[in-house]
Write a protein that holds these residues in place. Structure first.
Motif, PDB file in Angstrom:
ATOM      1  N   LEU A   1      24.695 -14.288 -29.441  1.00  0.00           N
ATOM      2  CA  LEU A   1      25.827 -14.602 -30.303  1.00  0.00           C
ATOM      3  C   LEU A   1      25.558 -15.051 -31.637  1.00  0.00           C
ATOM      4  CD1 LEU A   1      27.880 -16.868 -27.938  1.00  0.00           C
ATOM      5  CD2 LEU A   1      28.297 -14.450 -28.137  1.00  0.00           C
ATOM      6  N   SER A   2      24.058 -15.190 -32.041  1.00  0.00           N
ATOM      7  CA  SER A   2      23.894 -15.552 -33.390  1.00  0.00           C
ATOM      8  C   SER A   2      23.935 -14.654 -34.427  1.00  0.00           C
ATOM      9  CB  SER A   2      22.357 -16.148 -33.304  1.00  0.00           C
ATOM     10  OG  SER A   2      21.565 -15.071 -33.182  1.00  0.00           O
ATOM     11  N   GLY A   3      23.935 -13.154 -34.156  1.00  0.00           N
ATOM     12  CA  GLY A   3      23.684 -12.188 -34.983  1.00  0.00           C
ATOM     13  C   GLY A   3      24.645 -12.164 -36.016  1.00  0.00           C
ATOM     14  N   GLY A   4      26.007 -12.071 -35.704  1.00  0.00           N
ATOM     15  CA  GLY A   4      27.254 -11.986 -36.746  1.00  0.00           C
ATOM     16  C   GLY A   4      27.219 -13.129 -37.775  1.00  0.00           C
ATOM     17  N   LEU A   5      26.811 -14.356 -37.418  1.00  0.00           N
ATOM     18  CA  LEU A   5      26.850 -15.436 -38.218  1.00  0.00           C
ATOM     19  C   LEU A   5      25.735 -15.604 -38.766  1.00  0.00           C
ATOM     20  CD1 LEU A   5      28.040 -18.285 -39.026  1.00  0.00           C
ATOM     21  CD2 LEU A   5      26.710 -19.417 -36.987  1.00  0.00           C
ATOM     22  N   ALA A   6      24.186 -15.182 -38.361  1.00  0.00           N
ATOM     23  CA  ALA A   6      23.256 -15.320 -39.033  1.00  0.00           C
ATOM     24  C   ALA A   6      23.294 -14.130 -40.148  1.00  0.00           C
ATOM     25  CB  ALA A   6      22.159 -15.065 -38.111  1.00  0.00           C
TER      26      ALA A   6
ATOM     27  N   TYR B   1      16.384  -6.974 -39.158  1.00  0.00           N
ATOM     28  CA  TYR B   1      15.314  -7.855 -39.141  1.00  0.00           C
ATOM     29  C   TYR B   1      15.631  -9.122 -38.287  1.00  0.00           C
ATOM     30  CZ  TYR B   1      12.054  -5.066 -41.641  1.00  0.00           C
ATOM     31  OH  TYR B   1      11.047  -4.104 -42.106  1.00  0.00           O
ATOM     32  N   TRP B   2      16.869  -9.416 -38.351  1.00  0.00           N
ATOM     33  CA  TRP B   2      17.431 -10.500 -37.551  1.00  0.00           C
ATOM     34  C   TRP B   2      17.367 -10.538 -36.110  1.00  0.00           C
ATOM     35  CZ3 TRP B   2      17.874 -15.634 -38.092  1.00  0.00           C
ATOM     36  CH2 TRP B   2      18.385 -16.503 -37.149  1.00  0.00           C
ATOM     37  N   ILE B   3      17.725  -9.328 -35.668  1.00  0.00           N
ATOM     38  CA  ILE B   3      17.517  -8.707 -34.242  1.00  0.00           C
ATOM     39  C   ILE B   3      16.092  -9.009 -33.807  1.00  0.00           C
ATOM     40  CG2 ILE B   3      17.515  -6.863 -32.674  1.00  0.00           C
ATOM     41  CD1 ILE B   3      19.900  -5.846 -33.949  1.00  0.00           C
TER      42      ILE B   3
ATOM     43  N   ILE C   1      20.815 -20.335 -21.626  1.00  0.00           N
ATOM     44  CA  ILE C   1      21.510 -21.034 -23.039  1.00  0.00           C
ATOM     45  C   ILE C   1      20.721 -20.499 -24.163  1.00  0.00           C
ATOM     46  CG2 ILE C   1      22.036 -23.152 -24.368  1.00  0.00           C
ATOM     47  CD1 ILE C   1      22.521 -24.645 -21.702  1.00  0.00           C
ATOM     48  N   THR C   2      19.586 -20.395 -24.111  1.00  0.00           N
ATOM     49  CA  THR C   2      18.755 -19.778 -25.173  1.00  0.00           C
ATOM     50  C   THR C   2      19.156 -18.460 -25.450  1.00  0.00           C
ATOM     51  OG1 THR C   2      16.764 -21.440 -24.989  1.00  0.00           O
ATOM     52  CG2 THR C   2      16.540 -19.351 -26.186  1.00  0.00           C
TER      53      THR C   2
ATOM     54  N   PHE D   1      15.124 -12.234 -31.210  1.00  0.00           N
ATOM     55  CA  PHE D   1      14.703 -11.835 -29.968  1.00  0.00           C
ATOM     56  C   PHE D   1      13.248 -12.618 -29.740  1.00  0.00           C
ATOM     57  CE2 PHE D   1      18.153  -8.961 -29.302  1.00  0.00           C
ATOM     58  CZ  PHE D   1      18.130  -8.726 -27.760  1.00  0.00           C
ATOM     59  N   ILE D   2      12.535 -12.550 -30.818  1.00  0.00           N
ATOM     60  CA  ILE D   2      11.018 -12.724 -30.610  1.00  0.00           C
ATOM     61  C   ILE D   2      10.965 -14.429 -30.502  1.00  0.00           C
ATOM     62  CG2 ILE D   2       8.948 -13.374 -31.740  1.00  0.00           C
ATOM     63  CD1 ILE D   2       9.319 -10.490 -33.070  1.00  0.00           C
ATOM     64  N   ILE D   3      11.854 -15.221 -31.269  1.00  0.00           N
ATOM     65  CA  ILE D   3      12.075 -16.670 -31.214  1.00  0.00           C
ATOM     66  C   ILE D   3      12.526 -16.954 -29.926  1.00  0.00           C
ATOM     67  CG2 ILE D   3      13.467 -18.594 -32.043  1.00  0.00           C
ATOM     68  CD1 ILE D   3      10.998 -17.778 -33.796  1.00  0.00           C
ATOM     69  N   ALA D   4      13.381 -16.283 -29.297  1.00  0.00           N
ATOM     70  CA  ALA D   4      14.054 -16.416 -27.931  1.00  0.00           C
ATOM     71  C   ALA D   4      13.049 -16.406 -26.948  1.00  0.00           C
ATOM     72  CB  ALA D   4      15.266 -15.487 -27.811  1.00  0.00           C
ATOM     73  N   LEU D   5      12.242 -15.380 -27.008  1.00  0.00           N
ATOM     74  CA  LEU D   5      11.211 -15.050 -25.799  1.00  0.00           C
ATOM     75  C   LEU D   5      10.139 -16.322 -25.998  1.00  0.00           C
ATOM     76  CD1 LEU D   5       9.733 -13.426 -23.937  1.00  0.00           C
ATOM     77  CD2 LEU D   5       8.561 -12.049 -25.780  1.00  0.00           C
ATOM     78  N   ILE D   6       9.909 -16.768 -27.112  1.00  0.00           N
ATOM     79  CA  ILE D   6       9.062 -17.952 -27.319  1.00  0.00           C
ATOM     80  C   ILE D   6       9.526 -19.212 -26.560  1.00  0.00           C
ATOM     81  CG2 ILE D   6       7.968 -19.774 -29.003  1.00  0.00           C
ATOM     82  CD1 ILE D   6       7.776 -17.210 -30.950  1.00  0.00           C
ATOM     83  N   PHE D   7      10.833 -19.531 -26.779  1.00  0.00           N
ATOM     84  CA  PHE D   7      11.522 -20.565 -26.098  1.00  0.00           C
ATOM     85  C   PHE D   7      11.582 -20.286 -24.816  1.00  0.00           C
ATOM     86  CE2 PHE D   7      13.036 -21.963 -30.562  1.00  0.00           C
ATOM     87  CZ  PHE D   7      12.984 -23.275 -30.276  1.00  0.00           C
ATOM     88  N   VAL D   8      11.811 -19.174 -24.256  1.00  0.00           N
ATOM     89  CA  VAL D   8      12.121 -18.990 -22.751  1.00  0.00           C
ATOM     90  C   VAL D   8      10.637 -19.144 -22.104  1.00  0.00           C
ATOM     91  CG1 VAL D   8      12.403 -16.938 -21.177  1.00  0.00           C
ATOM     92  CG2 VAL D   8      13.916 -17.497 -22.837  1.00  0.00           C
TER      93      VAL D   8
END
Length: 240
Positions: free
Chosen positions: A17-22, A48-50, A10-11, A54-61
């Motif tokens: 999917l967050s790219g466009g909205l962010a 910079y959002w990419i 899910i993360t 990605f870094i935030i997702a890795l931390i959560f994972v």
């Protein structure tokens, strides 16, 4: 499948999917602050959002997988020296798989240039920090999700070939280039083989990270590539 695995998936999906909205939200905030929203600024925000996402997702994972990582079956793991050899050998196996799959695609009349790879390389030339994602963060996330979680879960119920096939096809589809499903699946098969051969997820991670890094370096320093981006022949297997 364990609930922690679902949290990881899910993360990953949310991150993708967050790219466009962010980018749209940040762009609106930028405009409201009085800045002029140019195409260059929007590209900068996206780049910079990419990296950030990605870094935030890795931390959560890594947080969700912390207990899983502690549960190691040392009996089935190859020794560290053997694992290192498989890691380096895996780089060549992945490259060889790309070549074979590429030749098969040519025989099938499929064009060899990859829009995914070209877009990534163009972005890196503008914002080198993106290479952190393509070469390190992306491959780590993909190996945890597609090999450890998806392939690993399937392998508990199915044989290697069927488990590798299903997880590799999903890996290929996730790159949004259905015409190159064979090529991405070939890489997925290679990384799944490395994982099951050594029982160490770090081995396919190392091979994946190194392969992506080499592809980026070679492509960015190739005169042929600099002359024409649409002639890129190698694929980056760690960035969506």
């Amino acid at each position: 499948m364990k609930k922690e695995f679902w949290f990881v998936i899910i993360t990953y999906v949310i991150m993708q999917l967050s790219g466009g909205l962010a980018v749209d939200i940040i762009a609106k905030i930028t405009v409201s602050a009085g800045a002029e929203l140019t195409n260059e600024l929007k590209t900068l925000i996206g780049a910079y959002w990419i990296v950030f996402s990605f870094i935030i997702a890795l931390i959560f994972v890594l947080f969700f997988m912390r207990n899983e990582m502690r549960m190691k079956d040392m009996r089935n793991q190859t020794t560290i020296p053997v694992s290192i050899l498989w890691g380096f050998g895996g780089i060549f196996l992945a490259m060889f798989a790309q070549i074979i799959a590429g030749l098969l695609e040519q025989k099938m009349g499929i064009k060899q240039n990859s829009q995914n790879t070209e877009q990534i390389l163009k972005l890196i030339t503008q914002f080198p920090i993106v290479m952190l994602v393509t070469s390190i963060v992306g491959p780590i996330l993909e190996e945890i999700i597609f090999r450890k979680i998806i392939f690993g879960s399937l392998y508990k119920r199915l044989n290697f070939y069927l488990s590798a096939l299903i997880s590799s096809v999903i890996f290929g589809i996730a790159h949004f280039e259905p015409e190159h499903i064979l090529l991405y699946s070939a890489m997925g098969f290679t990384f799944a083989y490395l994982y099951i051969k050594t029982n160490r997820i770090l081995v396919p991670i190392f091979a994946h990270v190194t392969m992506n890094t080499l592809v980026v370096i070679v492509q960015l320093n190739s005169e042929k590539y600099l002359d024409s981006l649409d002639k890129a022949q190698s694929f980056i297997g760690g960035f969506l």
